[in-house]
Design a protein around this motif. Structure first.
Motif, PDB file in Angstrom:
ATOM      1  N   MET A 117      89.204   3.584 -18.966  1.00  0.00           N
ATOM      2  CA  MET A 117      89.392   3.504 -17.515  1.00  0.00           C
ATOM      3  C   MET A 117      88.070   3.601 -16.761  1.00  0.00           C
ATOM      4  N   ASN A 118      87.091   4.242 -17.357  1.00  0.00           N
ATOM      5  CA  ASN A 118      85.861   4.527 -16.622  1.00  0.00           C
ATOM      6  C   ASN A 118      85.094   3.271 -16.218  1.00  0.00           C
ATOM      7  N   HIS A 119      85.258   2.166 -16.958  1.00  0.00           N
ATOM      8  CA  HIS A 119      84.489   0.991 -16.569  1.00  0.00           C
ATOM      9  C   HIS A 119      85.054   0.314 -15.324  1.00  0.00           C
ATOM     10  N   TYR A 120      86.258   0.755 -14.878  1.00  0.00           N
ATOM     11  CA  TYR A 120      86.778   0.301 -13.589  1.00  0.00           C
ATOM     12  C   TYR A 120      86.253   1.175 -12.445  1.00  0.00           C
ATOM     13  N   ALA A 121      85.840   2.387 -12.799  1.00  0.00           N
ATOM     14  CA  ALA A 121      85.459   3.363 -11.775  1.00  0.00           C
ATOM     15  C   ALA A 121      84.197   2.931 -11.035  1.00  0.00           C
ATOM     16  N   GLY A 122      84.124   3.372  -9.787  1.00  0.00           N
ATOM     17  CA  GLY A 122      82.953   3.069  -8.972  1.00  0.00           C
ATOM     18  C   GLY A 122      83.323   3.000  -7.510  1.00  0.00           C
TER      19      GLY A 122
END
Length: 615
Positions: free
Chosen positions: A386-391
């Protein structure tokens, strides 16, 4: 636009009302439609301190009425009614689109041809990629946004051609690709109507839309109070426990948001846009075939996104296609909704701005009524990483060419990964959970959150399925709010040091107070402090952002350049004085670190367009 996402929330109440007004069918005999509406509006007005509201609805064979609550003029206790004029903001755009489709119907306008082919006088510059009316109607002309939308002074209102010439935006996207909501583009569409028809836009809509529909209390002309027989409502803010009419507001990009109308007139308009046998006046402004074309899909950024019709925003809610548009001024908020398959239309407007009026809390519950039973999209698929969607993501509806770039870049969407999916929050809003649904797709009830990747597989775009007028892109390091705030605070501390040390040494009679570079640093630091204080004071409220440019703005914006000039001279004298002079390594290190910090700060000022004081 006052609150960047208020128009998104408007549809919540509209769907709520759509359900409410069909409640007697769903729950037989429980309460009458009018009584239920009274309860909804009165409770909302009390909770959110709204002075007055007006409403109308048409549903073939069942409902055809207007209803109003509260006051149009609080000071004299004048009640609002179905013939009270309310500013309808961006709902005005729907009249522009009808005028455009009339010309299309007459074969006088081709939606796919560059609009420059229809223009004399003002032209879009040749350096821009060609823009068509299709691009304009779907907000994909590629234009950057403009913030100064309103004026408190009637004498400052420009003609359409003057506005287009003086507010020419950058084209920051390839036409036909990225949606970026643009009031400027709508003014351009109105100008095309003028050029083709040979008459001023206001005259055109009065003759070809308002007169055939007998909309006698609707006008684009400003000030509206002199042009409609019935009184126009005043606009209010709730301040210090009472309703205050702070000023009369005028719209600078007039065709994009200056219309004043009544619930009774908008009832006639919604009937004219619905294809039904009972609508005797439906063919008076557009043929049924053209109306059907208007409700078709014209542009969508993704197969799973709702997309744009011909000027209308589309929303698919559990199989029902809803066409809507919201509109906000500083003092009014409006929504207009059509549900063609139910032959239903809804309009409402409130005359109080800057409230915390939110429809989101009631959204899911009310939408249940529309379908009888809640039918959530299945959002239980597991997705790893999920973290690569975060920002943090910024809207495509933004400014790039002047100092207001800072404000549009601060209006962001934050995405963070959690065990259940993604938490998403707009600036200042509570986070909302979106659960995995498909590859790069997450859902929360009817809403889909869609991520697009570039050719290298990296996330490049965030799409809300129900917001067809903009997309979102990840911010860069230079746009990070924390980075910029930390840099500003450090520079202000350095500036404070550069101001007080020379003064203290001068008072003490220290010989180092005669070093020229220290006095140039003093003036440089003073200019930065003065700029920061004046800028924050000037733009602490939304008024100076959305209304005409505040007086003294150029004086404020010249201060960063003044600071830079003093800093450059300080560095020249520092370098000359430092040749052949020994000083501790630690002192040299900190001076060089301060120098680099100041250089980074001035580069950021350039990035945010603060050196363009002549703009």
């Amino acid at each position: 636009m006052i609150h960047f996402y208020r128009s998104i929330l408007l549809k919540g109440l509209m769907l709520q009302l759509l359900i409410i007004l069909h409640l007697p069918v769903i729950v037989s005999g429980r309460v009458s439609t009018v009584d239920f509406l009274d309860g909804v509006f009165r409770s909302q007005m009390k909770e959110h301190n709204i002075a007055g509201a007006t409403f109308s609805m048409f549903s073939a064979d069942t409902l055809d009425f207007t209803r109003s609550w509260g006051h149009s003029h609080v000071e004299v206790a004048r009640k609002a009614d179905g013939n009270t004029g309310f500013m309808i903001g961006s709902v005005s755009k729907l009249f522009v689109w009808v005028a455009v489709m009339q010309l299309v119907e007459q074969d006088r306008l081709d939606l796919n041809k560059p609009v420059n082919q229809y223009l004399n006088g003002f032209l879009l510059p040749e350096t821009m990629k060609p823009v068509t009316m299709k691009h304009i109607m779907t907000h994909t002309a590629g234009f950057e946004d403009r913030f100064h939308l309103f004026s408190k002074n009637f004498d400052q209102l420009p003609e359409i051609e003057t506005y287009l010439d003086e507010n020419l935006p950058l084209q920051i996207f390839e036409p036909g690709t990225t949606p970026a909501y643009s009031n400027y583009a709508v003014v351009l569409a109105a100008y095309v109507v003028e050029q083709i028809s040979g008459v001023p836009f206001n005259d055109y809509v009065e003759k070809h839309i308002f007169l055939p529909l007998e909309m006698h209390n609707t006008t684009f002309r400003q000030p509206a109070a002199y042009n409609i027989p019935e009184a126009k409502s005043r606009g209010y803010v709730f301040k210090d426990g009472r309703f205050v009419n702070p000023f009369e507001e005028f719209v600078l990009p007039a065709p994009a948001g200056s219309a004043v109308s009544t619930a009774a007139d908008m009832l006639k308009f919604m009937k004219a846009l619905l294809i039904c046998k009972e609508n005797e006046k439906g063919d008076k402004i557009l043929k049924n075939e053209t109306l059907g074309q208007m409700m078709g899909l014209l542009h969508s950024v993704h197969p799973m996104a709702d997309g744009m019709a011909y000027g209308f925003m589309r929303m698919n809610y559990h199989g029902k296609e809803i066409f809507w548009h919201g509109g906000d001024t500083y003092l009014f908020s409006t929504a207009f909704v059509l549900v063609p398959e139910m032959q239903t239309g809804i309009f409402f407007s409130i005359n109080t701005g800057q409230t915390d009026f939110s429809y989101r809390n009631q959204f899911l519950l009310i939408l249940d009524y529309l379908n009888g039973n809640k039918k959530e999209l299945n959002g239980n698929k597991r997705v790893n990483g999920m973290n690569h969607y975060a920002g943090t993501y910024k809207s495509s509806r933004r400014i790039e060419s002047d100092y207001l770039k800072l404000f549009t870049s601060l209006m962001t969407v934050k995405v963070s990964g959690v065990t259940e999916g993604l938490l998403l929050s707009f600036t200042g809003d509570e986070p909302e959970l979106f659960r995995p649904y498909d590859e790069d797709v997450f859902v929360s009830d009817y809403k889909k959150l869609i991520f697009k990747r570039d050719e290298n597989g990296k996330i490049e775009e965030l799409i809300f399925s129900h917001i067809p007028i903009m997309v979102f892109h990840k911010i860069s390091f230079r746009e990070n709010a924390r980075v910029n705030l930390v840099l500003l605070l450090l520079v202000l501390l350095i500036g404070l040091r550069n101001i007080f040390i020379p003064l203290w040494r001068f008072i003490k009679g220290d010989k180092r107070s005669k070093e020229k570079y220290r006095w140039f640093l003093l003036f440089s630091g003073a200019a930065i402090w003065l700029f920061t204080l004046l800028f924050v004071t000037t733009f602490s409220g939304i008024e100076n952002i959305i209304f005409e440019r505040p007086s003294g703005l150029r004086l404020i914006l010249v201060l960063p350049m003044v600071s830079l000039v003093f800093f450059v001279f300080a560095m020249i004298f520092w370098f000359q004085q430092g040749i052949g002079r020994r000083q501790p390594v630690s002192s040299t290190f900190w001076q060089f670190a301060g120098f680099l910090l100041m250089v980074a700060f001035y580069l950021q000022l350039h990035f945010w367009n603060f050196f363009y004081f002549w703009v």
